[in-house]
Scaffold this active site. Structure first.
Site, PDB file in Angstrom:
ATOM      1  CD  GLN A   1     142.602  62.245  38.647  1.00 43.16           C
ATOM      2  OE1 GLN A   1     142.744  61.128  39.126  1.00 43.16           O
ATOM      3  NE2 GLN A   1     141.588  62.546  37.857  1.00 43.16           N
TER       4      GLN A   1
ATOM      5  CG  HIS B   1     144.128  57.490  41.840  1.00 39.27           C
ATOM      6  ND1 HIS B   1     145.051  58.454  42.143  1.00 39.27           N
ATOM      7  CD2 HIS B   1     143.241  58.086  40.998  1.00 39.27           C
ATOM      8  CE1 HIS B   1     144.737  59.583  41.530  1.00 39.27           C
ATOM      9  NE2 HIS B   1     143.636  59.374  40.828  1.00 39.27           N
TER      10      HIS B   1
ATOM     11  CB  CYS C   1     146.709  54.805  46.738  1.00 43.06           C
ATOM     12  SG  CYS C   1     145.962  56.242  45.978  1.00 43.06           S
TER      13      CYS C   1
ATOM     14  CB  CYS D   1     149.479  58.593  44.423  1.00 44.27           C
ATOM     15  SG  CYS D   1     148.769  59.217  45.946  1.00 44.27           S
ATOM     16  CD  GLU D   2     151.897  65.236  46.603  1.00 41.40           C
ATOM     17  OE1 GLU D   2     151.395  65.966  47.457  1.00 41.40           O
ATOM     18  OE2 GLU D   2     152.553  65.680  45.646  1.00 41.40           O
ATOM     19  CG  HIS D   3     148.732  61.390  49.601  1.00 42.84           C
ATOM     20  ND1 HIS D   3     147.388  61.647  49.530  1.00 42.84           N
ATOM     21  CD2 HIS D   3     149.333  62.599  49.765  1.00 42.84           C
ATOM     22  CE1 HIS D   3     147.169  62.945  49.643  1.00 42.84           C
ATOM     23  NE2 HIS D   3     148.340  63.541  49.792  1.00 42.84           N
ATOM     24  CG  HIS D   4     149.398  55.703  49.599  1.00 41.39           C
ATOM     25  ND1 HIS D   4     148.284  56.454  49.280  1.00 41.39           N
ATOM     26  CD2 HIS D   4     149.273  55.375  50.907  1.00 41.39           C
ATOM     27  CE1 HIS D   4     147.510  56.574  50.334  1.00 41.39           C
ATOM     28  NE2 HIS D   4     148.081  55.940  51.343  1.00 41.39           N
TER      29      HIS D   4
END
Length: 195
Positions: free
Chosen positions: A126, A154, A156, A85-88
């Site tokens: 995703q 996920h 996260c 996941c590119e956010h976390h």
């Protein structure tokens, strides 16, 4: 797209230095037993996790061939994938189900799994991953229709914040004939998942 593998462009020394800094920033001693090899291990893992950066999915699908009889719907179920996941920068793991209605060309089924692997081996969301797989198959095969269904868990979501350990996320992307609600519903029924 790039012509070389991402692994040649990944700067493992910078990753190792960044991991050392993170360990120090959380109050750990990066030199203590158990952590001294962690920066190297993380750099090695990141080389694998992000090996899809710059991979040309058209080249993967270039082995498609003209077929005398293309038949009807082709479905590949249960393609396991992992992404980050590119956010976390936490992993998400899931299963891809791919359906395509061949135009004039068919491709070896292993190529479909390689496309999923290449695109998922990049920092991702995703939702975008689902769309990018559908777009790659549409561009590379020029089929009459494409359907991509991803079901993933996920890190996260399961390990932080809401900590929903039993939840999964299902995303869907369709192109061409398989964008028609009736055709899409039939393909989803054949795949055997509930979006």
């Amino acid at each position: 797209m790039s012509d070389g593998p991402a692994t040649s462009r990944i700067d493992t020394a910078r990753i190792e230095a960044a991991v050392l800094e993170i360990l120090a920033a959380i109050g750990e001693d990066p030199a203590r037993p158990g952590l001294e090899l962690t920066p190297h291990r993380v750099a090695t893992a990141y080389t694998e996790f992000f090996a899809g950066i710059g991979v040309d999915t058209d080249a993967i699908l270039a082995t498609s061939e003209i077929a005398d009889e293309t038949g009807e719907l082709v479905i590949v179920r249960g393609i396991e994938f992992r992404s980050v996941c590119e956010h976390h920068l936490l992993p998400f793991l899931g299963t891809a189900h791919i359906a395509y209605l061949p135009g004039e060309r068919v491709v070896g089924l292993g190529s479909i799994a390689r496309v999923v692997d290449a695109i998922s081996s990049r920092p991702q969301l995703q939702e975008r991953l689902t769309e990018e797989i559908a777009d790659a198959l549409q561009a590379g095969l020029r089929p009459s229709g494409v359907l991509v269904v991803l079901d993933a868990v996920h890190g996260c979501v399961t390990t932080r914040g809401a900590r929903q350990t039993r939840s999964s996320t299902v995303t869907l992307a369709s192109r061409g004939i398989l964008s028609d609600p009736a055709a899409r519903a039939e393909a989803i029924a054949l795949i055997g998942v509930t979006p």
